[in-house]
Scaffold this active site. Structure first.
Site, PDB file in Angstrom:
ATOM      1  N   SER A 161      40.712  40.999  41.284  1.00  0.00           N
ATOM      2  CA  SER A 161      42.069  40.535  41.564  1.00  0.00           C
ATOM      3  C   SER A 161      42.288  40.143  43.022  1.00  0.00           C
ATOM      4  CB  SER A 161      43.059  41.606  41.121  1.00  0.00           C
ATOM      5  OG  SER A 161      42.848  41.841  39.744  1.00  0.00           O
ATOM      6  N   ARG A 176      39.882  34.488  50.030  1.00  0.00           N
ATOM      7  CA  ARG A 176      40.086  35.440  51.120  1.00  0.00           C
ATOM      8  C   ARG A 176      40.379  36.810  50.528  1.00  0.00           C
ATOM      9  NH1 ARG A 176      44.703  32.948  50.063  1.00  0.00           N
ATOM     10  NH2 ARG A 176      43.797  31.026  50.847  1.00  0.00           N
ATOM     11  N   ASP A 214      43.972  40.121  37.601  1.00  0.00           N
ATOM     12  CA  ASP A 214      44.833  41.027  36.830  1.00  0.00           C
ATOM     13  C   ASP A 214      46.048  40.328  36.209  1.00  0.00           C
ATOM     14  OD1 ASP A 214      46.005  40.690  39.319  1.00  0.00           O
ATOM     15  OD2 ASP A 214      46.053  42.809  39.849  1.00  0.00           O
TER      16      ASP A 214
HETATM   17  C1  BGC Z   1      45.667  39.225  44.951  1.00  0.00           C
HETATM   18  C2  BGC Z   1      45.884  38.752  43.542  1.00  0.00           C
HETATM   19  C3  BGC Z   1      46.328  39.903  42.668  1.00  0.00           C
HETATM   20  C4  BGC Z   1      47.491  40.641  43.278  1.00  0.00           C
HETATM   21  C5  BGC Z   1      47.892  41.847  42.462  1.00  0.00           C
HETATM   22  C6  BGC Z   1      46.875  39.984  45.457  1.00  0.00           C
HETATM   23  O1  BGC Z   1      46.623  40.506  46.715  1.00  0.00           O
HETATM   24  O2  BGC Z   1      45.386  38.146  45.806  1.00  0.00           O
HETATM   25  O3  BGC Z   1      44.712  38.178  43.022  1.00  0.00           O
HETATM   26  O4  BGC Z   1      46.694  39.406  41.423  1.00  0.00           O
HETATM   27  O5  BGC Z   1      47.149  41.065  44.568  1.00  0.00           O
HETATM   28  O6  BGC Z   1      46.841  42.732  42.298  1.00  0.00           O
END
Ligand code: BGC
Length: 494
Positions: A161, A176, A214
């Site tokens: 995620s 990133r 996620d």
């Molecule tokens: C991430 C996402 C993720 C979200 C919740 C963010 O920091 O970049 O990919 O869905 O957090 O977990």
């Protein structure tokens, strides 16, 4: 300023009275943290523009990425099969085996592994990916005490995620790190390939078939059981949302489309809208938000997330309490070289559970909060200080909830969704007191549902199915079905 927000959610303690300077100080914070209806509209207008821009091109590393995920089918609940899912979260890692039974039903068995503390910022990427592979191996052994049948390979959905660029469903180049992760050698690399290497090194019979986020998993898992779901959102350590668009509206992939993907094909988009307003055009940032950004490993990134996500809420209140101490408003008897003063000066010592616990304390003299201050900060507080901190928590938590719904509103506006379910997951949504009501009130302000009861709101945020496990499994099943039909799962290969 609409004062109604706090009437129902902050119980004023008759027995505790705030001194005038503290009350004045609190009033200033209330103004600074309150997001009015008008401001919400202003933010959403910019949000819609940014969503569209992100679908159009990848020119600007500071815009919302709007990542195509190559999930191009809607689950209909009939999917079946056994799939492994690995979910790398902020503090834990989970391995799940999901049995999709069709008829919108599933069963699952899961094990949680605590991530070693230093791993967020380890200097060796193999340590993280090796740890994941080790846990997968251990889990398979436990689940197959008589040994894994010869020749059997387990299909795996990997829930990673963080923002990734996917040229196909089973790869994802990390754009990133977010949420305080900072491990060298992963940004710019394919996270799926890094995990695959470690799995192969250990000769574990697993085939990674899909890399997902996620939010994507949350949407698909909830849609597996509830066809009214149009978005998956996370209000947790980080924030983000995902929805289905159509390929016609994603111009940035048009020149590399395989022949079997038409403009009418649905495309699940992982917005990665934690990076909304990285250019600071519209979000009402306070000086604390600015500091948090500047001191973070990736300044200038995740502007929206840094004001709304669980990872940062504790840090916002810590900065405010520290300032209160340093300017002489708070903790007047706390010696400068005390344990408490040292703790208060320590970055990220508080997480969102501190605010949650203060906000849910309804004891007459806030005795629970007293303990909270003692255990987490080694500070002895007066009832007045505790009430003050409780109110500050409510301002921070309310701001987070009201801002959080801007992503939902913008997607609904772009897609013209008027009546639907939005599936939400994440620690803040699930555990932070009043967050769901505050978010619903924010939506109601935006869409003008005054007088309509929350349960009758046309756009309803509902608790999600376990997206990171079940969603990964359903996506693996959808991927399998496309493979069987010989359909593409990514950009045309040159
Ligand atoms: C991430 C996402 C993720 C979200 C919740 C963010 O920091 O970049 O990919 O869905 O957090 O977990």
């Amino acid at each position: 300023i609409d004062q109604s927000i706090n009437k129902s959610t902050i119980m004023a303690k008759e027995e505790i009275t705030l001194s005038q300077p503290l009350q004045r100080n609190l009033d200033t914070f209330q103004n600074e943290f309150w997001v009015s209806k008008e401001k919400l509209h202003e933010i959403i207008d910019v949000f819609v523009q940014e969503l569209k821009k992100g679908l159009h091109d990848n020119d600007d590393p500071y815009q919302i990425p709007m990542n195509p995920t190559w999930v191009m089918d809607y689950p209909d609940g009939s999917e079946t099969g056994d799939y492994l899912a690995l979910d790398l979260g902020g503090t834990n890692m989970r391995v799940v085996i999901v049995h999709l039974l069709g008829n919108h039903k599933f069963t699952k068995v899961q094990t949680k592994y605590r991530l070693p503390d230093h791993i967020r910022t380890t200097r060796k990427r193999e340590e993280l990916f090796g740890f994941m592979a080790e846990c997968l191996g251990k889990f398979l052994k436990e689940q197959n005490p008589d040994g894994i049948p010869e020749g059997k390979t387990f299909p795996l959905g990997f829930t990673f995620s963080y923002p990734t660029t996917q040229s196909k469903i089973d790869s994802g180049v990390l754009q990133r790190w977010t949420k305080g992760f900072d491990i060298p050698g992963v940004e710019g690399n394919d996270a799926a390939a890094l995990l695959r290497d470690e799995i192969e090194k250990r000769e574990i019979p697993i085939k990674l078939v899909a890399l997902i986020c996620d939010t994507t998993g949350t949407l698909v898992a909830s849609r597996y059981t509830d066809p009214d779901t149009i978005m998956g959102v996370i209000f947790g350590t980080g924030v983000n949302g995902a929805y289905y668009d159509v390929v016609a509206d994603v111009p940035k992939i048009h020149n590399q489309l395989p022949d079997d993907i038409s403009l009418a094909t649905p495309m699940l988009i992982n917005c990665e809208y934690g990076s909304f307003d990285n250019k600071h055009r519209v979000l009402p940032r306070t000086k604390y938000d600015v500091q948090i950004d500047q001191e973070s490993p990736r300044p200038g990134q995740q502007a929206f997330e840094k004001m709304t996500a669980g990872y940062y809420l504790g840090e916002i209140i810590r900065k405010i309490l520290l300032e209160g101490y340093e300017t002489g408003y708070l903790f007047k008897d706390l010696a400068q070289d005390s344990e408490g003063a040292k703790k208060l000066a320590k970055d990220y010592i508080l997480d969102s559970s501190f605010l949650s616990n203060l906000e849910s304390d309804d004891t007459p003299d806030l005795a629970e909060s007293k303990k909270e201050f003692e255990t987490k900060l080694s500070i002895n507080t007066t009832p007045e200080e505790r009430l003050y901190a409780k109110k500050i928590s409510a301002f921070i938590g309310t701001r987070a909830a009201r801002l959080s719904i801007c992503g939902i509103s913008a997607v609904c506006q772009k897609m013209n969704y008027r009546k639907c379910h939005v599936a939400a997951d994440g620690s803040v949504y699930m555990k932070y007191p009043h967050f769901p009501e505050r978010a619903a009130k924010g939506l109601s302000d935006v869409f003008g549902w005054d007088g309509i009861k929350e349960e009758d709101h046309p756009i309803k945020i509902v608790k999600a199915q376990d997206g990171s496990g079940v969603g990964a499994a359903v996506i693996a099943a959808l991927t399998h079905a496309r493979n069987v039909k010989g359909l593409s799962l990514g950009l045309k290969q040159n």
